[in-house]
Design a protein around this motif. Structure first.
Motif, PDB file in Angstrom:
ATOM      1  N   ARG A  49       0.817  -1.218   0.000  1.00  0.00           N
ATOM      2  CA  ARG A  49       0.000   0.000   0.000  1.00  0.00           C
ATOM      3  C   ARG A  49       0.849   1.265   0.000  1.00  0.00           C
ATOM      4  N   GLY A  50       2.058   1.159   0.572  1.00  0.00           N
ATOM      5  CA  GLY A  50       2.904   2.329   0.783  1.00  0.00           C
ATOM      6  C   GLY A  50       2.897   2.667   2.261  1.00  0.00           C
ATOM      7  N   PHE A  51       4.070   2.695   2.878  1.00  0.00           N
ATOM      8  CA  PHE A  51       4.126   2.844   4.331  1.00  0.00           C
ATOM      9  C   PHE A  51       3.474   4.136   4.807  1.00  0.00           C
ATOM     10  N   ASP A  52       3.794   5.242   4.169  1.00  0.00           N
ATOM     11  CA  ASP A  52       3.256   6.530   4.615  1.00  0.00           C
ATOM     12  C   ASP A  52       1.774   6.675   4.294  1.00  0.00           C
ATOM     13  N   GLU A  53       1.334   6.030   3.221  1.00  0.00           N
ATOM     14  CA  GLU A  53      -0.062   6.152   2.810  1.00  0.00           C
ATOM     15  C   GLU A  53      -0.996   5.277   3.649  1.00  0.00           C
ATOM     16  N   ALA A  54      -0.545   4.101   4.023  1.00  0.00           N
ATOM     17  CA  ALA A  54      -1.390   3.153   4.755  1.00  0.00           C
ATOM     18  C   ALA A  54      -1.628   3.628   6.185  1.00  0.00           C
ATOM     19  N   THR A  55      -2.848   3.456   6.659  1.00  0.00           N
ATOM     20  CA  THR A  55      -3.177   3.822   8.033  1.00  0.00           C
ATOM     21  C   THR A  55      -3.207   2.574   8.911  1.00  0.00           C
ATOM     22  N   VAL A  56      -3.130   2.786  10.207  1.00  0.00           N
ATOM     23  CA  VAL A  56      -3.213   1.669  11.148  1.00  0.00           C
ATOM     24  C   VAL A  56      -4.553   0.962  11.008  1.00  0.00           C
ATOM     25  N   ASP A  57      -5.629   1.728  10.851  1.00  0.00           N
ATOM     26  CA  ASP A  57      -6.961   1.126  10.730  1.00  0.00           C
ATOM     27  C   ASP A  57      -7.044   0.217   9.507  1.00  0.00           C
ATOM     28  N   GLU A  58      -6.505   0.680   8.382  1.00  0.00           N
ATOM     29  CA  GLU A  58      -6.526  -0.129   7.156  1.00  0.00           C
ATOM     30  C   GLU A  58      -5.705  -1.403   7.335  1.00  0.00           C
ATOM     31  N   ALA A  59      -4.525  -1.252   7.919  1.00  0.00           N
ATOM     32  CA  ALA A  59      -3.647  -2.408   8.100  1.00  0.00           C
ATOM     33  C   ALA A  59      -4.260  -3.418   9.064  1.00  0.00           C
ATOM     34  N   ALA A  60      -4.865  -2.919  10.139  1.00  0.00           N
ATOM     35  CA  ALA A  60      -5.493  -3.811  11.112  1.00  0.00           C
ATOM     36  C   ALA A  60      -6.634  -4.591  10.463  1.00  0.00           C
ATOM     37  N   LYS A  61      -7.426  -3.906   9.661  1.00  0.00           N
ATOM     38  CA  LYS A  61      -8.529  -4.574   8.966  1.00  0.00           C
ATOM     39  C   LYS A  61      -7.999  -5.656   8.035  1.00  0.00           C
ATOM     40  N   GLU A  62      -6.914  -5.352   7.324  1.00  0.00           N
ATOM     41  CA  GLU A  62      -6.303  -6.325   6.418  1.00  0.00           C
ATOM     42  C   GLU A  62      -5.826  -7.557   7.180  1.00  0.00           C
ATOM     43  N   ALA A  63      -5.329  -7.351   8.402  1.00  0.00           N
ATOM     44  CA  ALA A  63      -4.819  -8.455   9.216  1.00  0.00           C
ATOM     45  C   ALA A  63      -5.922  -9.165   9.988  1.00  0.00           C
ATOM     46  N   GLY A  64      -7.146  -8.632   9.922  1.00  0.00           N
ATOM     47  CA  GLY A  64      -8.263  -9.263  10.612  1.00  0.00           C
ATOM     48  C   GLY A  64      -8.278  -9.010  12.103  1.00  0.00           C
ATOM     49  N   ILE A  65      -7.750  -7.856  12.508  1.00  0.00           N
ATOM     50  CA  ILE A  65      -7.729  -7.506  13.928  1.00  0.00           C
ATOM     51  C   ILE A  65      -8.293  -6.103  14.106  1.00  0.00           C
ATOM     52  N   SER A  66      -8.560  -5.744  15.346  1.00  0.00           N
ATOM     53  CA  SER A  66      -9.058  -4.408  15.640  1.00  0.00           C
ATOM     54  C   SER A  66      -7.891  -3.444  15.835  1.00  0.00           C
ATOM     55  N   ARG A  67      -8.201  -2.161  15.824  1.00  0.00           N
ATOM     56  CA  ARG A  67      -7.180  -1.145  16.089  1.00  0.00           C
ATOM     57  C   ARG A  67      -6.583  -1.347  17.485  1.00  0.00           C
TER      58      ARG A  67
END
Length: 200
Positions: A28-46
């Protein structure tokens, strides 16, 4: 016993999450990706993300822990070779360190490219190298004729290793083992003559 099992299970989950999250950040791009997006991708909550990692940088660097090497122990275990130079010893240590690295992993290449091109991650990687320096220094000092040269040698060696990983990550070199040989041999030969620039 139960605490040990829980701790190992937690460490295993953290490693799995770090791998998934770092892959997402690389795509996604480190600076562009948010924690919320990454957490959702990993199947976990913030909240779960922050239970395991303090920030995005922590997640990426944690993904490297599975392949982390105790360079001090590695150097200590290398048998001596008569007539070997200190730089040759460093070359041999880092060659051994990458001997079993996976070279067909595009996700790993992407992760390293992200680390090398993101200032915040580069800074964290530099901190890891300082830790490696402290681990290697006392061992190397015992194995070379001039112990005071251990610090500069280690710093130069780790810089060479870092450059070799960049060559591999960018595809400039197909093999990390070949990249290490190329960099360390080039640096060993760099003491040749330097032509003077012509003055006009």
């Amino acid at each position: 016993m139960a605490n040990g099992v829980r701790e190992r299970a937690r460490d295993a989950l953290r490693a799995e999450l770090a791998d998934t999250l770092s892959r997402y950040f690389a795509e996604r791009g480190f600076d562009e990706a948010t924690v919320d997006e990454a957490a959702k991708e990993a199947g976990i909550s913030r909240a779960t993300f922050f239970r395991y990692f303090a920030c995005k940088e922590d997640a990426v660097l944690a993904s490297l822990e599975a392949s982390s090497i105790d360079y001090g122990a590695l150097l200590e275990g290398l048998p001596p070779i008569v007539g070997e130079s200190p730089w040759g010893l460093m070359h041999r240590m880092f060659t051994e360190a990458v001997a079993h690295a996976r070279e067909d992993s595009e996700p790993e290449r992407s992760r390293l490219r992200m680390i090398h091109t993101t200032p915040a991650l580069r800074a964290r990687l530099a901190q890891r190298y300082l830790t490696h320096e402290r681990n290697i220094a006392p061992v190397l000092a015992q194995r070379i004729e001039r112990p005071e040269a251990a610090g500069p040698l280690i710093a130069a060696g780790l810089a060479g290793l870092d450059y070799a990983w960049r060559l591999w990550a960018t595809g400039e070199c197909p093999s990390i083992r070949i990249a290490v040989d190329r960099v360390f041999n080039d640096l060993a030969d760099a003491g040749g003559t330097v032509e003077r620039a012509q003055v006009r």
